[in-house]
Write an enzyme that holds these catalytic residues in place. Sequence first.
Site, mmCIF file in Angstrom:
data_model
loop_
_atom_site.group_PDB
_atom_site.id
_atom_site.type_symbol
_atom_site.label_atom_id
_atom_site.label_comp_id
_atom_site.label_asym_id
_atom_site.label_seq_id
_atom_site.Cartn_x
_atom_site.Cartn_y
_atom_site.Cartn_z
ATOM 1 N N LYS A 276 0.920 -1.070 -0.003
ATOM 2 C CA LYS A 276 -0.017 0.086 0.005
ATOM 3 C C LYS A 276 0.839 1.281 -0.123
ATOM 4 O O LYS A 276 1.976 1.102 0.611
ATOM 5 C CB LYS A 276 -0.831 0.008 1.376
ATOM 6 C CG LYS A 276 -1.895 -0.841 1.154
ATOM 7 C CD LYS A 276 -2.897 -0.848 2.614
ATOM 8 C CE LYS A 276 -3.821 -1.908 2.674
ATOM 9 N NZ LYS A 276 -4.920 -1.680 1.734
ATOM 10 N N ARG A 350 -10.472 -11.532 1.879
ATOM 11 C CA ARG A 350 -11.390 -12.634 1.125
ATOM 12 C C ARG A 350 -10.576 -13.800 1.201
ATOM 13 O O ARG A 350 -11.406 -14.873 1.357
ATOM 14 C CB ARG A 350 -11.426 -12.059 -0.141
ATOM 15 C CG ARG A 350 -10.351 -11.708 -1.139
ATOM 16 C CD ARG A 350 -10.832 -10.917 -2.364
ATOM 17 N NE ARG A 350 -10.981 -9.656 -2.191
ATOM 18 C CZ ARG A 350 -11.214 -8.758 -2.966
ATOM 19 N NH1 ARG A 350 -11.621 -8.959 -4.324
ATOM 20 N NH2 ARG A 350 -11.333 -7.753 -2.737
#
Length: 522
Positions: A276, A350
């Site tokens: 990130k 996920r």
Amino acid sequence: MNFRFTNADTALKGTVILPVAENNSFMPIGKALNTALKGALQKAVKAQTRFTGQNGQVLVVNGFTHNNVDQVILLGVGDVKALQDADFQRLGAIITAQLNQMGVARAQVVVHDIENKSKNTKIAATMAFGAKLKSYRFDNYKTKMTKEQKPSLVQLDFVVSSRAEAQKDWKAFSGLTEGIYLARDLVTEPPNKIYAEKFVERVRQSLKGLPIRVKALNKAQMEKLGMGALLSVNNASGREPYTLVFEYKGLKNKKSFDLALVGKGVTFDTGGISIKPGMNMWDMKNDMAGAAAVTGAMRALAHRGAKANVVGIVGLVENVISENATLPSDVVTSMSGQTIEVLNTDAEGRLVLADIMWYVQQTYKPQIMLDAATLTGAVIMALSDKYAGVFGEDDVLVNDVLRAGKETGDAVWHLPMGAALDRQLDSHIADVANISVTGGAGASTGAVFLKRFVQEKTRWAHIDMAGMAWSKSPSVMNPAGASGFGVRLFDQFVRNVLEKETVKPKKTAAKKTAKTSAKTKR
Ligand code: BES
Ligand code: ZN
Ligand code: ZN
């Protein structure tokens, strides 16, 4: 901050909070106090023309020399008869902020002459709940706080018609506040203090004495179960991953579980090799807020003895970087047997959910499964930081989530997921890719990915709470920081959907569930 409920014969003294209805109409105690104070309250109201008794307004009156009451805070409540629970919570929060701002340590709130469809004891408990939510603090690592920086308010007394009754009414809220405080603490703690192992320790400690069975699966056990998706997220971490399972059986003579609550617990998300940008990365200590919500909700349910069987599960990992890190394009095998091409290591939540959702369905066969996760930045683009997204194709279930959201203020909005989006997840070499290759609707892509790990018989909805875990600024009801989002939502869902059903005759309840799920099944 402590609060007490005191009986109506308590003498008023010190700082008194006095509700005033719209158009400055005083209630009986207000009138009497005004007389005792030689008309000072009415006089102040006249002088301050902006104070009209509108809901949320505040007017401080002091300077009395002849009474044990030092100051009166007139609290506008508006149209008293129309006030709902949420309004009373808000008033409790407003009082708290006002008293802290004024540097008051103790105060009495006059509640017993409020006329509303709720009884005054319930109103007091509801106000106390609002006061408690607003007064949350996390000062564990502040070593140099001056007296002025600390909250002044230590004691709030609510004057009610029956102390015992109010204490009973408060019981309904006390577990909820503890659940919310626990969730907020877990989210606020930095990632070097709360990583998987510490999360487990802290939660075990906090659930001690409550009727919840806590089971922790360690790395070896998860390897044995084949949780290759979850484990791949923790590859680069020097810390042990855990899956925590909470079993709560409020219905002792029923074996099965009605509901599974599933939470994403990434204790820090750097993005992994798909790293990130640095500027706001600190936000990612909140990436376990779904797990915190599930844990807090389990605590609340057990505390109030909810009449339902609920299993909670949270997957606890750390998404960091080292030579062992998962590489973009690595293929991992999930517990379901499906292989996943990890095209982006930042879409890690996920992967965690895929395995714990599968595990909880295999092990507990819940009728309903709800997951909460800070899953995508895209949901914030779609819904801001004021709503969580709910995804699902079972309209009845989605509506139940929306309703619980409306009733609690944990706001949720329905977003789409459908077969058309599912195709975006096709991978060249594995069963599924963890991101969409074509892009767009990132929050829905997350949902359709998860759907691949939902079994035929499970009624499921997914809640993406990425925007809701942390408030950058304070609101009327809450301080800035960790919100505890999800605890009330889940608790209310259980009240509405599961506890309501248990009071019906058994046959009807069973029939209805079967019919609803048949109708809504793909
Ligand atoms: N934890 C983040 C989502 C997130 C973003 C939570 C902002 C709170 C605030 C999640 O793991 C993530 O990084 N998702 C990616 C998915 C993308 C790579 C498909 C995202 O949203 O950018
Ligand atoms: Zn991520
Ligand atoms: Zn994440």
